[in-house]
Design an enzyme around this catalytic site. Structure first.
Site, mmCIF file in Angstrom:
data_model
loop_
_atom_site.group_PDB
_atom_site.id
_atom_site.type_symbol
_atom_site.label_atom_id
_atom_site.label_comp_id
_atom_site.label_asym_id
_atom_site.label_seq_id
_atom_site.Cartn_x
_atom_site.Cartn_y
_atom_site.Cartn_z
ATOM 1 N N GLY A 70 -18.959 -46.118 45.022
ATOM 2 C CA GLY A 70 -18.814 -46.058 46.290
ATOM 3 C C GLY A 70 -19.045 -47.366 46.744
ATOM 4 N N GLY A 71 -19.080 -48.305 46.156
ATOM 5 C CA GLY A 71 -19.270 -49.715 46.571
ATOM 6 C C GLY A 71 -21.052 -49.745 46.632
ATOM 7 N N SER A 128 -18.060 -48.212 38.825
ATOM 8 C CA SER A 128 -17.778 -48.857 40.274
ATOM 9 C C SER A 128 -19.008 -49.496 40.753
ATOM 10 C CB SER A 128 -16.888 -47.865 41.249
ATOM 11 O OG SER A 128 -16.423 -48.356 42.035
#
Length: 534
Positions: free
Chosen positions: A138-139, A224
């Site tokens: 989710g960054g 991510s």
């Protein structure tokens, strides 16, 4: 006494499975000593589980501090609050579900005081098991330690005889708004989300032995934004010695892991945020009373304004302040403190390219590459690659001989180059090894349009195929690959070697994870050069 027995019976009826029956079997079940006091979890199918364990607490825009000691036994049965974050039109706190609703999303109460973690362990003993700490994606803006059911660590813990931990921490404007220009107390406000993670690692080091874990054998793994967090921690002096290995999955991103914004940019965002809120620099303390929704809107607007002015941002992220986070991680070579930390670095074949197809699932499940005739395939290839079509298709088929010609349309050229940069920088440090992989397995669901999308490897490494049949299709082939991938992650956590040859710039050894995992050498060098021009 009768009242106590009645309460126990009611609880046993309310909660499913054997977990609570085991808790209620007698005093002291699943109770462990930690800093602060006694903690009680539950036991599910032989795995001791602790949810919502506080590792720190924090006031808004202030560094994390230790949790005060408590009296009696604190229950760790429910997941803790997550960092405040913006909600999508679909009501999800994790925006990927706006495009990809086939995972089982979970939403939780939100609070700035979100410094909590979850633990799964096979035993409260002195076996000194490897510790695997999951950092969610989710960054640095959204997500949580259990945003997805596939993040559940029970199966991985049981299979590998390892201790699995997942962590919540502050995100977005609350974790990364750099107010350092407005007073010493805000000195590190641009990196509070990373300070939370360091506090979690310190808590693990101090307490994990009581959960059967080895504080001297800690592996971070994340996808991510979680992968970007691992890269960040490798260059954060406060994190030195708190973890010993890393698995970075699809997280080598410019301005979000490879490099970071500097304080010229981050302080400008803070200045614009105050202006958008109508708060003067002299009254900066008022920002701590602003409701999250209003604060987030002002901060997001400020970032967009700063980008328009030419400041470099990807999204909310750590700040390169020359102190807490001294410099970029990959650019110019990995920092010295990372030299002895082995890494796995990889990405998925299709990543965001196929993710862009998710917003029209109903149409794409029957109108995709797997249903096109040769004429349609030729038109699509020529439309995308023009005069380079033949060269790109040939390079693609050399790189991935088990794929079809049409698959050349969907090769990721955003995260793969970043992964290569990170691999090369780590290999050239001439320290601990780095291992490379590309996840190429294509999910068969909905006509196979989704391919090896961003995050598609997650059910496999957690050994949670049974929890993700809507995304993987389930079945023996998927489970067979999950057995291999989860074992490789476990082996790496245990020994520092996942079971294939280490990467070097000269040889480029890379594991391709598909129905039949294959070790290749510099397999896509020509393809990447043709696609990116580098």
């Amino acid at each position: 006494m009768k009242r106590k027995i009645l309460v126990s019976i009611v609880l046993a009826l309310l909660f499913t499975g054997s977990a609570y029956a085991e808790i209620l079997a007698g005093p002291g079940i699943a109770v462990v000593d930690v800093e602060g006091g006694k903690l009680q979890g539950y036991i599910h199918d032989g795995i001791f589980t602790y949810n919502g364990v506080p590792y720190a607490e924090a006031e808004v825009f202030m560094p994390p501090v230790k949790v005060p000691a408590w009296e009696g036994i604190k229950l760790a049965l429910n997941y803790g609050p997550i960092s405040p974050q913006d909600i999508t039109p679909e009501g999800d706190a994790f925006p990927i579900h706006y495009y990809w609703p086939l995972w089982e999303a979970r939403n939780y109460p939100q609070s700035n005081n979100c410094q909590n973690l979850n633990i799964w362990t096979p035993g409260l003993d002195d076996k000194k098991r490897p510790v695997m700490i999951w950092l969610h994606g989710g960054g640095f803006s959204v997500g949580s330690s259990l945003a997805e059911n596939i993040y559940d660590g029970e199966n991985l813990s049981r299979k590998g005889d390892v201790v699995v931990v997942s962590v919540n921490h502050r995100l977005n404007v609350l974790g990364f708004l750099d107010l350092s220009a407005y007073g010493e107390e805000y000195k590190y406000s641009g990196n509070l989300g990373i300070m939370d993670l360091v506090a979690a690692l310190e808590w693990v080091k101090a307490n994990i032995a009581n959960f059967g874990g080895d504080p001297d054998n800690v592996t971070l793994f994340g996808q991510s934004g979680g992968g970007a967090k691992i890269l960040t921690l490798m260059g954060t002096p406060a994190a030195k010695g708190l973890f010993h290995k890393g698995i970075e999955q699809s997280g080598a991103i410019e301005l979000l892991g490879i490099t970071f914004p500097d304080q010229t940019a981050s302080r400008r965002v803070a200045e614009l945020t105050l202006q958008n809120l109508g708060i003067s620099p002299e009254d900066v303390a008022k920002i701590r009373e602003v409701p999250y929704e209003k604060l987030s809107a002002a901060g997001n607007k400020a970032m967009a304004q700063a980008i328009q002015e030419g400041k470099k941002f990807f999204s909310w992220s750590p700040v390169k302040d020359g102190d807490y986070l001294p410099d970029d991680i990959v650019e110019g070579g990995f920092p010295e403190q990372a030299k002895d930390i082995p890494l796995i670095i990889g990405s998925c074949l299709n990543e965001m390219v196929s993710l862009s197809l998710f917003s029209k699932m109903a149409e794409n499940q029957s109108d995709n590459k797997n249903f096109w005739d040769d004429a349609r395939i030729g038109r699509e290839l020529n439309a995308k690659f023009g005069d380079n079509t033949d060269a790109i298709v040939k390079a693609f088929q050399r790189a991935y001989p088990n794929k079809k010609r049409v698959d050349a349309l969907y090769v990721d050229t955003w995260l793969r180059p970043g992964a290569l940069r990170a691999m090369n920088a780590k290999a050239e440090q001439n320290g601990a090894p780095v291992y490379a992989y590309v996840f190429t397995w294509e999910t068969p669901i909905m006509g196979g349009y989704a391919m090896a999308y961003h995050g598609s490897e997650l059910p496999f490494i957690f050994n949670n195929i049974a929890l993700s049949e809507k995304a993987t299709g389930g079945g023996e082939k998927a489970q067979a690959l999950a057995d291999k991938m989860s074992q490789a992650w476990i082996d790496f956590a245990r020994t520092g070697n996942p079971g294939w040859k280490a990467y070097t710039r000269e040889e480029g050894a890379t594991m391709l994870f598909d129905d039949e995992p294959t070790l290749t050498y510099k397999h896509d060098e020509e393809l990447m050069r043709l696609l990116t021009g580098e």
